[in-house]
Design an enzyme around this catalytic site. Structure first.
Site, PDB file in Angstrom:
ATOM      1  CE  LYS A 166      20.961  39.943  -0.140  1.00  0.00           C
ATOM      2  NZ  LYS A 166      20.204  41.192   0.110  1.00  0.00           N
ATOM      3  CG  ASP A 176      23.591  45.193  -1.447  1.00  0.00           C
ATOM      4  OD1 ASP A 176      23.776  45.698  -2.576  1.00  0.00           O
ATOM      5  OD2 ASP A 176      22.470  45.162  -0.889  1.00  0.00           O
ATOM      6  CE  LYS A 200      22.746  48.452   0.122  1.00  0.00           C
ATOM      7  NZ  LYS A 200      21.323  48.691   0.406  1.00  0.00           N
ATOM      8  CG  ASP A 214      23.146  41.999   1.684  1.00  0.00           C
ATOM      9  OD1 ASP A 214      22.199  41.715   2.439  1.00  0.00           O
ATOM     10  OD2 ASP A 214      23.001  42.451   0.534  1.00  0.00           O
ATOM     11  CG  ASP A 234      20.437  48.638  -2.858  1.00  0.00           C
ATOM     12  OD1 ASP A 234      21.138  47.622  -2.646  1.00  0.00           O
ATOM     13  OD2 ASP A 234      20.276  49.556  -2.027  1.00  0.00           O
ATOM     14  CD  GLU A 254      21.325  42.991  -3.331  1.00  0.00           C
ATOM     15  OE1 GLU A 254      20.733  44.078  -3.452  1.00  0.00           O
ATOM     16  OE2 GLU A 254      21.574  42.485  -2.225  1.00  0.00           O
ATOM     17  NE  ARG A 268      13.565  42.549  -3.811  1.00  0.00           N
ATOM     18  CZ  ARG A 268      12.780  43.494  -3.315  1.00  0.00           C
ATOM     19  NH1 ARG A 268      11.611  43.768  -3.868  1.00  0.00           N
ATOM     20  NH2 ARG A 268      13.141  44.159  -2.236  1.00  0.00           N
TER      21      ARG A 268
HETATM   22  N1  BES Z   1      20.834  44.096   1.669  1.00  0.00           N
HETATM   23  C1  BES Z   1      19.853  45.092   1.491  1.00  0.00           C
HETATM   24  C2  BES Z   1      18.870  45.157   2.652  1.00  0.00           C
HETATM   25  C3  BES Z   1      19.362  45.813   3.908  1.00  0.00           C
HETATM   26  C4  BES Z   1      19.456  47.199   3.977  1.00  0.00           C
HETATM   27  C5  BES Z   1      19.652  45.084   5.019  1.00  0.00           C
HETATM   28  C6  BES Z   1      19.880  47.816   5.154  1.00  0.00           C
HETATM   29  C7  BES Z   1      20.048  45.685   6.191  1.00  0.00           C
HETATM   30  C8  BES Z   1      20.166  47.042   6.259  1.00  0.00           C
HETATM   31  C9  BES Z   1      19.044  44.829   0.220  1.00  0.00           C
HETATM   32  O1  BES Z   1      19.746  44.253  -0.812  1.00  0.00           O
HETATM   33  C10 BES Z   1      18.536  46.141  -0.250  1.00  0.00           C
HETATM   34  O2  BES Z   1      19.328  46.940  -0.611  1.00  0.00           O
HETATM   35  N2  BES Z   1      17.226  46.330  -0.228  1.00  0.00           N
HETATM   36  C11 BES Z   1      16.633  47.542  -0.617  1.00  0.00           C
HETATM   37  C12 BES Z   1      15.396  47.223  -1.383  1.00  0.00           C
HETATM   38  C13 BES Z   1      14.780  48.427  -2.061  1.00  0.00           C
HETATM   39  C14 BES Z   1      15.697  48.922  -3.159  1.00  0.00           C
HETATM   40  C15 BES Z   1      13.436  48.026  -2.609  1.00  0.00           C
HETATM   41  C16 BES Z   1      16.308  48.346   0.653  1.00  0.00           C
HETATM   42  O3  BES Z   1      15.877  47.770   1.637  1.00  0.00           O
HETATM   43  O4  BES Z   1      16.552  49.554   0.639  1.00  0.00           O
HETATM   44 ZN    ZN Z   2      21.383  43.132  -0.302  1.00  0.00          ZN
HETATM   45 MN    MN Z   3      20.705  45.741  -1.999  1.00  0.00          MN
END
Ligand code: BES
Ligand code: ZN
Ligand code: MN
Length: 498
Positions: free
Chosen positions: A269, A274, A281, A292, A351, A353, A355
């Site tokens: 990735k 992000d 966020k 990210d 968010d 994104e 996947r």
């Molecule tokens: N890049 C983030 C995951 C992440 C969050 C990594 C905090 C490290 C620290 C990812 O794109 C994301 O935002 N995931 C969301 C998914 C949710 C919306 C289902 C998450 O983990 O909050």
């Molecule tokens: Zn992300």
């Molecule tokens: Mn995200």
């Protein structure tokens, strides 16, 4: 730091700093005892003064010890007569190298390979030394106008002392491997630590092209928006729509095996920033979302190390790269997009994104007729909650591959932990309007994210590493860790029969 290997009696060596182990209860390691005899019992007298207890992690610097060394660094290595755990050996190496960095010595001799470590051989000890030295001396100051010289280590040359000529040969090869791995980790960390305004998808692509220029064994292919459009990568492109930076799909190919050997495909990735998109966020610590792209940076680091070591196998790196920002053209909750696989996705949270960009890259990976595909992604905050910073999350559709990666994690000290990929979790992705939703509700977020990816990897052997908790450190000492380069290199070294 340059590493070399030597053998022979420690008291015959000359160095600006000789590093030897001492145990608890005033017991000396063999090297410390030999040095002690040569310097009239100074080490024994020092231990009696209790300035160092000999516990793992302790260290004490002595000056003007005999003729052969301006300095001797004593390093605690626990109870005498007991083999160390691998974790304790890593702790004492880190303590020794950190203390060494603080001295004025330009060169050093480490006599720590003689210490016994449970279930680990000489090659492991040497490789760990080189890798951990890379971590200890790592600095990211390329964007500071004034470099802090106090932070810079003086020591440039480190000799590792081993028992005999046969051990020297083994250790030389381990140094070579360790250096390639630690250089790969440095590349990963440097790219990851760069801010989003510098490290954009185009920048990442340029770095991949540069890697291929520097290394004849690597071939880089960069796909732009038009090419992705033609391939039907509707999921990846939908994420990029909200950004002024155009996306890239980076492909790096390494052919070290026979032409017909199926490759290991690594998919990382590469989300260079992000913000969450329209599902924005919160502001706190949002800067950390420059990390990210750590999965993508890991792929570049591993490709560099693989090429450097000329491993006899074929490896392909694929890095989908984009930003995720809020904008008038960005994805909106409820939008439905069509992925390259033909499956449609209802985007309930913009968010989620990672996947979306990964699923198209995973479909693209099929064209390499892979032996296995491993994706690496800072995919879910839920993984940080579940496993913290100690283990990467690991899920996959083939227990053999998962077991091999778990073993590689154990062996390298860069551990992963398996989570289940049961069909019950997959049900959480149901959507009334599309083939699937891009989120699975608040329960088991790491697993449902992997279930989403599993829908795009049915035709090959696949595993997923969620590195959200392991790829960087927050708070004081914030920075990229270079993980899971060691885990993946261990897996590839093992696979190549090295
Ligand atoms: N890049 C983030 C995951 C992440 C969050 C990594 C905090 C490290 C620290 C990812 O794109 C994301 O935002 N995931 C969301 C998914 C949710 C919306 C289902 C998450 O983990 O909050
Ligand atoms: Zn992300
Ligand atoms: Mn995200």
């Amino acid at each position: 730091m340059e590493f070399s290997v030597k053998h022979g009696p420690v008291e015959k060596q000359r160095s600006a700093c000789i590093v030897v182990g001492v145990h608890e209860k005033h017991k000396l390691s063999p090297a410390a005892a030999a040095l002690d005899a040569a310097c009239g019992g100074l080490i024994t007298r020092t231990l009696k003064g209790d300035d160092i207890k000999g516990k793992v992690g302790d260290s004490l610097l002595l000056h003007h010890v005999g003729d052969q060394a301006e300095r001797v660094l004593l390093v605690g290595c626990g109870k005498a007569g007991e083999a160390l755990s691998a974790a304790d050996y890593r702790t004492l190496l880190t303590a020794a190298l950190t203390a060494l960095k603080g001295t004025g010595a330009r060169d050093a001799l480490l006599a720590l390979a003689e210490l016994e470590v449970k279930e680990r051989d000489l090659a492991w000890k040497v490789r760990q030394t080189v890798e951990l030295a890379g971590n200890v001396i790592y600095q990211f100051d390329q964007l500071k106008s004034k470099k802090d010289d106090k932070e810079r280590p003086h020591v440039k040359k480190v000799s590792l002392l081993v028992a005999d000529a046969a051990a020297e040969k083994v250790a030389r090869e381990a140094v070579r491997q360790g250096q390639a791995i630690q250089a790969g980790m440095k590349l990963t960390k440097d790219l990851a630590n760069l801010p989003g305004n510098i490290c954009t998808p185009r920048y990442l692509a340029e770095q991949a092209e540069q890697l291929a220029k520097d290394n004849k064994k690597l071939k880089a292919t960069i796909l732009d928006e038009q090419e992705m459009e033609k391939l039907g990568m509707g999921a990846l492109l939908s994420v990029a729509k909200g950004s002024r930076q155009p996306p890239r799909l980076i492909v790096l190919e390494y052919q070290g095996g026979k032409k017909k050997d199926k490759p290991v495909v690594l998919v990382g990735k590469g989300l260079t920033f992000d913000a969450g998109g329209i599902s924005l966020k919160p502001a706190a610590a949002m800067d950390e979302m420059k990390y990210d792209m750590c999965g993508g940076a890991t792929v570049l680091g591993v490709m560099q190390a693989v090429a450097e070591l000329e491993l006899p196998l074929n490896v392909v790196g694929v890095v989908p790269s984009s930003e995720n920002l809020p904008d008038g053209a960005a994805n909106k909750p409820g939008d439905i997009v069509t992925s390259m696989s033909g499956q449609t996705i209802e985007i309930l949270n913009t968010d989620a994104e990672g996947r979306l960009i990964l699923c198209d890259a995973l479909t693209y990976a099929k064209r390499f007729d892979p032996a296995v595909v491993i994706d690496i992604a800072t995919l879910t905050g839920a993984c940080v909650v579940a496993l913290g910073a100690h283990a990467s999350g690991l899920l996959g559709n083939d227990q053999g591959l998962v077991d091999a990666l778990l073993a590689a994690g154990q062996a390298s000290g860069d551990r992963a932990w398996q989570m289940p990929l049961w069909p019950e979790y997959d049900e959480q992705l149901k959507s009334p309007f599309a083939d699937m939703a891009n989120i699975g509700g608040k329960e088991a977020g790491t697993i449902t994210a992997a279930c989403f990816l599993a829908r795009y990897t049915k035709e090959y052997t696949w595993a997923h590493l969620d590195i959200a908790g392991t790829a960087w450190k927050s708070g004081n000492g914030k920075g990229a860790t270079g993980r899971p380069v060691p885990l993946l290199m261990q897996y590839l070294l093992h696979r190549s029969g090295a």
